[in-house]
Design a protein around this motif. Structure first.
Motif, short mmCIF file in Angstrom:
data_model
loop_
_atom_site.label_atom_id
_atom_site.label_comp_id
_atom_site.label_asym_id
_atom_site.label_seq_id
_atom_site.Cartn_x
_atom_site.Cartn_y
_atom_site.Cartn_z
N HIS A 228 -0.01 18.01 7.40
CA HIS A 228 -0.51 17.23 6.25
C HIS A 228 0.58 16.36 5.64
CE1 HIS A 228 -4.71 18.22 5.05
NE2 HIS A 228 -4.53 19.17 5.97
N TYR A 229 1.85 16.84 5.73
CA TYR A 229 2.97 16.05 5.19
C TYR A 229 3.18 14.80 6.05
CZ TYR A 229 7.81 14.77 4.03
OH TYR A 229 8.95 14.10 3.67
N PRO B 252 -0.68 12.58 5.79
CA PRO B 252 -1.48 12.94 4.60
C PRO B 252 -2.87 12.31 4.62
CG PRO B 252 0.29 11.41 4.04
CD PRO B 252 0.51 11.80 5.45
N ARG B 253 -3.86 13.10 4.16
CA ARG B 253 -5.24 12.60 4.07
C ARG B 253 -5.42 11.88 2.72
NH1 ARG B 253 -3.78 15.62 7.80
NH2 ARG B 253 -5.15 17.13 8.85
N ASN B 254 -6.30 10.92 2.72
CA ASN B 254 -6.68 10.21 1.50
C ASN B 254 -5.49 9.56 0.78
OD1 ASN B 254 -9.43 11.20 1.79
ND2 ASN B 254 -8.59 13.18 1.15
N LEU B 255 -4.53 9.11 1.59
CA LEU B 255 -3.37 8.40 1.00
C LEU B 255 -3.78 6.94 0.79
CD1 LEU B 255 -0.31 8.89 0.26
CD2 LEU B 255 0.22 7.87 2.46
N LYS C 127 3.51 16.91 -1.22
CA LYS C 127 2.65 15.94 -0.55
C LYS C 127 1.53 16.64 0.22
CE LYS C 127 3.30 11.41 1.41
NZ LYS C 127 4.34 10.51 1.90
N THR D 126 -1.01 17.98 -2.20
CA THR D 126 -1.88 16.92 -2.73
C THR D 126 -2.92 16.53 -1.68
OG1 THR D 126 0.03 16.12 -3.97
CG2 THR D 126 -1.87 14.67 -3.86
N SER D 127 -2.46 16.38 -0.45
CA SER D 127 -3.37 16.01 0.63
C SER D 127 -4.47 17.07 0.81
CB SER D 127 -2.56 15.86 1.93
OG SER D 127 -3.39 15.72 3.03
N THR E 168 -6.99 16.98 -2.10
CA THR E 168 -8.00 15.92 -2.07
C THR E 168 -9.14 16.29 -1.11
OG1 THR E 168 -6.81 14.72 -0.33
CG2 THR E 168 -6.34 14.08 -2.61
N GLU E 169 -8.77 16.94 -0.01
CA GLU E 169 -9.79 17.36 0.94
C GLU E 169 -10.71 18.44 0.35
OE1 GLU E 169 -9.82 14.98 3.37
OE2 GLU E 169 -9.75 16.46 5.00
#
Lengths: 423, 150
Positions: free
Chosen positions: B15-16, B19-22, B68, B71-72, B75-76
């Motif tokens: 994910h780092y 990252p999703r939804n960046l 990070k 956060t990713s 968001t998921e």
């Protein structure tokens, strides 16, 4: 006689023999024998605080075990002994800095308090609206914020000497800044986040040409470079005990006697007075005028022991050995792909700040810690420096004379591990 | 080493690095900045709320792997949830990071977020993991500006 030419002889011995017996030195530091997370401690965070030799620890224990009492004005023997030791420490600091007299040595809590003292006393007395104070782009927050507070109070202006991409100050810009409104220059001797050794002698000379006094923040210089405040001709010099093998909570403000003498007290209380009535107080002479309240007696004695220890080794040898470590570390780190060293000044102390592509310094710090390697990560209380280089933080390995090339090898293997974790 | 492995689990590193939804959310009606002065982590969180439901969420900024990835992952896990559901997810998450024993129900609720449980062994990194959640809560409560961890 040897007194005629001591310098060449000393230099010759540098070449003839190994600089330092590091293995023997390491035995003087008990903490270096401990393990961290099952690995031998590799302590590379001396710019944050140095480790303490047994001699300093013993001095503290001895004081509290056999002499503990309050200094000055005591009628009994213990107080007399404690006073002698405390004032003896002041004399050691004087000799260490080559100051003219012990009265030029004020004991404070540390560099931060020393700077605040000058800002609150000298600064408040001499600054007027529209005046200017010059600092540099690589100052620690403790040599920025006290001047900001003062400038806000007085309606004065803080000016900042810029630096180039290597982390070297632009002296021609500085020269242009110096003017009739400049009241003080306050500059760091050695940068804690970049390692730059600033040309303070030149900075002082240029300021003095305009009659402007100069304060040097020596927190990172005192532990690593031979100092001579008379040769530098600085007006104020400040450093912290705990970065120079001594205890926390003790530090030194050196000030030229004529300047200190002209300054009002910084804090009021016991010890800083000659006489007190409700109508009028007569302040004490320097340095006591600036040492209100019971001082950190044990701390000063511990600092004295630290100075004895360091002086016996010799700061010139310490500096030369640490320079070898720096060169070796720079070479090893430069070979690592994806690593960038931040701070590449020609004149540098043994500080290696770096960033890795795509890996945040805090994660570097955590992985290295799991290998027993203590470094510091973050902005190092120099946020403007981070902004200048466009980075949020760095990982910083800071070396001392008790470190070895082998430890740098361990660091390099640790960095390989960091890349492994994030591959 | 095992503690380190627990901290930097594969999913976290993944994910780092990806990252999703960046991204900034189109039509976002909430945005709050999260700042961790200790690390220098700084994220701008964007939410689109429709009738109390988080219909879209994204973020921009930079920080350490833990903040990070956290956060990713967040968001998921909160997209499509109501404000209340997101808040109870945060309390379960917070209980996990403060080393409390979780109920089966809480563990089920957390799902992938459980990969961050290794952070509990690294107390100074807890703030990294919770930064975006504090920011989310501020956004859900209609606050603006910056949320700082210290």
């Amino acid at each position: 006689m040897s007194a005629m030419s001591p310098a060449p002889r000393r230099r010759a011995s540098l070449v003839d023999s190994p600089l330092l017996d590091v293995e023997k030195i390491r035995q003087d530091f008990p903490i270096l024998r401990r393990e961290v997370r099952g690995k031998p401690l590799v302590y590379l965070d001396s710019a944050a605080t140095s480790q303490k030799p047994q001699a300093v620890i013993d001095a503290l224990v001895r004081y509290y075990t056999t002499e503990n009492s309050n200094v000055h004005r005591g009628i009994h023997l213990l107080s007399e002994e404690a006073t002698q030791e405390y004032e003896g420490a002041r004399t050691k600091v004087q000799a260490f800095l080559n100051a003219s007299s012990p009265q030029e040595i004020v004991f404070v809590r540390g560099t931060t308090e020393g700077i605040n003292l000058v800002a609150g006393s000298y600064g408040r007395q001499n600054l007027r609206e529209g005046d200017e104070i010059i600092i540099s782009a690589m100052e620690h927050h403790s040599n920025i914020v006290p001047w900001q507070i003062l400038c806000q109070e007085k309606g004065a202006r803080l000016r900042v000497i810029p630096m180039n991409d290597s982390g070297e100050l632009l002296l021609e810009e500085y020269e242009r800044m110096l003017g009739p409104r400049t009241r003080l220059v306050a500059v760091v001797h050695v940068s804690n986040s970049l390692g730059t050794i600033n040309p303070v002698e030149e900075i002082i000379r240029l300021a003095h040409r305009q009659g402007v006094p100069v304060l040097i923040d020596g927190a990172q210089a005192a532990p690593h470079l031979p100092l001579d405040v008379r040769k530098l001709d600085c007006d104020f010099y400040v450093f912290s005990g705990h970065k120079i093998l001594g205890p926390t909570g003790i530090g030194v403000l050196y000030g030229k006697a004529s300047l200190l003498d002209s300054m009002p007290p910084y804090q009021g209380g016991g010890d800083m007075i000659k006489s007190v009535t409700f109508e009028k107080t007569v302040y004490n002479d320097i340095p006591y005028r600036f040492e209100a309240g019971t001082p950190h007696i044990a701390g000063a004695i511990g600092l004295g022991a630290a100075i004895d220890y360091l002086s016996a080794i010799g700061l010139d040898r310490v500096a030369a050995y640490e320079h070898q470590l720096l060169e070796y570390g720079t070479e090893r780190l430069s070979q690592i792909r994806g690593l960038r060293i931040i701070g590449t000044a020609r004149e540098k102390a043994a500080v290696l700040s770096f960033v890795l592509d795509g890996i945040h310094p805090h994660d570097i710090g955590t992985v290295l810690d799991s290998e027993g390697i203590a470094i510091r990560t973050g902005h190092h209380c120099t946020q403007p420096v981070m902004a200048r280089f466009g980075i949020p933080a760095t990982a910083r390995a800071s070396l001392a004379f008790y470190n070895t090339k082998q430890e740098i090898d361990v660091l390099v293997r640790g960095i390989d591990k960091v890349f492994e974790v994030f591959s | 080493m095992s503690e380190l492995g627990d901290l930097y689990q594969e999913l976290i590193v993944e994910h780092y690095n990806h990252p999703r939804n960046l991204r900034k959310v189109e039509g976002a009606n909430r945005s709050v900045e999260g700042y961790n002065p200790f690390c220098g982590d700084r994220f701008m969180l964007y939410l689109r709320m429709d009738n109390g439901i988080i219909t879209d969420i994204g973020f921009l900024g930079s920080g350490c792997a833990i903040s990070k990835a956290s956060t990713s992952l967040m968001t998921e896990s909160v997209r499509g949830k109501s404000s209340e559901e997101a808040q109870s997810l945060f309390s379960a998450f917070h209980r996990m990071l403060t080393g409390q024993v979780l109920s089966d129900q809480e563990r089920e609720l957390l799902g992938d977020l459980e990969v961050l449980s290794g952070v509990v062994e690294f107390p100074i990194r807890v703030k990294c993991a919770t930064l975006s959640w504090h920011t989310l809560r501020a956004a859900l409560e209609g606050q603006k500006g910056t949320v700082a961890t210290e």
